[in-house]
Design a protein around this motif. Sequence first.
Motif, short mmCIF file in Angstrom:
data_model
loop_
_atom_site.label_atom_id
_atom_site.label_comp_id
_atom_site.label_asym_id
_atom_site.label_seq_id
_atom_site.Cartn_x
_atom_site.Cartn_y
_atom_site.Cartn_z
N VAL A 8 7.39 74.36 21.30
CA VAL A 8 6.11 73.38 21.15
C VAL A 8 7.93 72.06 21.83
CG1 VAL A 8 5.27 71.00 20.50
CG2 VAL A 8 4.15 73.16 20.28
N ALA B 140 6.65 65.95 15.62
CA ALA B 140 7.27 67.36 15.31
C ALA B 140 7.13 67.57 13.44
CB ALA B 140 8.53 67.57 15.99
N ALA C 236 3.37 68.55 13.50
CA ALA C 236 3.26 69.55 13.84
C ALA C 236 3.50 70.72 13.13
CB ALA C 236 4.03 69.95 15.95
N LYS C 237 5.30 71.36 13.45
CA LYS C 237 5.52 72.43 12.23
C LYS C 237 4.95 72.46 11.13
CE LYS C 237 9.13 75.53 11.52
NZ LYS C 237 8.62 76.85 12.38
N VAL D 281 9.63 74.35 16.91
CA VAL D 281 9.36 72.79 17.34
C VAL D 281 10.34 72.27 17.08
CG1 VAL D 281 7.97 70.92 17.45
CG2 VAL D 281 7.45 72.86 15.98
N ILE E 64 13.14 72.36 12.21
CA ILE E 64 12.53 71.58 13.40
C ILE E 64 14.06 71.36 14.20
CG2 ILE E 64 10.71 70.74 13.50
CD1 ILE E 64 12.17 68.03 13.28
N GLY F 90 1.23 64.78 15.37
CA GLY F 90 1.73 66.30 15.61
C GLY F 90 1.19 66.72 14.76
N ALA G 182 -1.43 70.59 16.79
CA ALA G 182 -1.25 71.64 16.14
C ALA G 182 -2.43 72.35 15.59
CB ALA G 182 -0.38 71.88 15.13
N PHE H 131 -1.28 73.09 19.73
CA PHE H 131 0.06 73.89 20.91
C PHE H 131 -0.31 75.36 20.13
CE2 PHE H 131 2.05 69.34 18.57
CZ PHE H 131 1.88 69.11 20.76
#
Lengths: 278, 385
Positions: A53, A84, A87-88, A96, A123, B74, B78, B227
């Motif tokens: 990503v 990020a 997301a991670k 990421v 990240i 984020g 995901a 993602f």
Amino acid sequence: MTKKQLEMKHPYERFLRKERMPHIWCEGCGNGIILNCFARALDELDIDLNNVVVVSGIGCIGRISGYVNADSFHTTHGRPIAFATGAKLAKPELKVVVISGDGDLFAIGGNHFIHAARRNVDIKVICANNFVYGMTGGQYGPTTPLEAWTTTTPYGNIEQAFNLVHLAAASGAVYVARWTALHVRRLTESIKKALQKEGFSFVEVISQCPEIYGRHNKMKTAISMMKWFKEASEVRNFSDPAKADISPSRIIVGEFVDVEKPSYGRLLREMKAKLQTE
Amino acid sequence: METKNKAMLSGQHFMNGDVACAEGAIAVGCRFFAGYPITPATEIAERMARRLPQVSGVYIQMEDELASIAAVLGASNAGTKAMTATSGPGFSLMMENIGLAVMTETPCVIVDIMRGGPSTGQPTMPGQQDVMQARWGSHGDYEIIALTPSSVQEMFDLTIEAFNLSETYRVPTFLLADEIIGHMWERVNIPSAKSIKVVNRKKPVTPPSEYGPFKPDEDLVPPMACFGEGYRFHATGLTHDEYGRPKTDSAEVQQDLVQRLCEKIRRNSDKIVKVDRVLLEDAEVAVVAYGIASRAALSAVRKARAQGIKAGLLRLVTVWPFPDKQVEEVAQKVKALVVPEMNYGQIVREVRRVAKETPVIFLSKLGEEPHKPLEILDALGEFRK
């Protein structure tokens, strides 16, 4: 060029969204070199693009997320690291990578940088440092050298610049490196290292902006800016990042930090596993 | 309360509104919370910090509210249901990325336990001063969904509803409560896992090569890839086409996109809007209220009935999209509407817009105390025969 040459596939074509070309970057810009080195690093590590990503903020380099053929998110100004982080942590199997500029990451987004480094979130942050806000036409930023001319320092810059590798190291990053856009081989190696390293990794790329920065500061072309990089660069691996301030006569480059420390994600997983067995 | 590693605390409990909100989120599948401490919403974060790791979720305390909402986006992209909770000052800081959530159609729930403003205002006192900010706080044209719980049970129920609506319409959804509802303790019935309705975002059925992350279905909502699912999508806060490609100089793309972002909510407003109608059938005067003010309003309406005043209550469970039809329907039948709010006049503007010729009496309340039933009853008293 012959027709055959024109039809040849670029070796890193699979890393790009070809339909987005041409890109918006100016002739001579260092961003293309950074994109190239990033693609090369992914290629050499044979990383599955479905697990990558790319997150970017606002600015010239911010458009890179749209060019990379992976899941990608172009966030608001200054917030790619915080995005990020979410997301991670939500999906730890992802790689990421934040790719953004000096203004995005260290002015408006500076707080997120130091806290993500402190937490050691797993990240990777690649910063294109071109000393200036390019997208808005050349205003000074947190890395602009003293005395530089920008549209908002018409009498010369009187603010001190951040030394990004020192900031990253002091904030707790486990991997810190700085190269210029001239050091493509070593830059690629550092991106590879960052991608493989567990924890918050930071790679600064001193990148030429001849159009918006260089031509107002006695470096009219990309070549003249890169000449400066060549003449001023001094490779000093694992030297003290506190002494790596950038000056007109000296750009200390190299790897500064490479240490082991459990990432936030690892500590979180361990905590959760412990809860499950209690 | 024994919570050990259970996602659903089915049964009867005595808890406060903030805790009920956290439990509702966990019950509907929220597994990511990013936040920053702020009175009077902190108890939501504290509850999530304790509970989420028990159910394999993630709690992270970010460096500020800008980071909190960014991390929520984020996590949602995901593939995880994600939320944050805050109050006025933090809500203000979140506004830019709420716009990003709207633009990238990222489902997320934002809880605002409203306190007195403007600025730092009265951190430990209730308010309903952020309802217009929830609607209009980020720049540009857009629509969002906002729910206004008026009890601890509703903190649980409407948090579930907020996630379901957010997932259905790919839109940031707000739970607008206030300090009293957040801190008040009441009985809460948590049903069995089976009886809870859980909606998940619809996934793409097209192969990655044909997938457009912003290509809507007939309901105007695009299926959402996340993602790591092989779709390799791109999303941006820039105006973009159906494939996520920035189109910063096309009037047509801007028109189509902004219109769709608004219309996906407006056209579905009948499915979204919820109101509670009390004693309205023969009402000659009606109170329109939401949240904490609706509790005093209910009491006032009952007292008025006991005095022979034909009063009713229209309680707004959804404030955004605004229940135009429902308010209009009541306005046409009664002699007047009474709107008590803990602000200096926000939702009353919407009521007046919809009520047209029907007089609207506004009862403002600022500061420590909510409306007293008798204050609302006074306004209703004018309609005694």
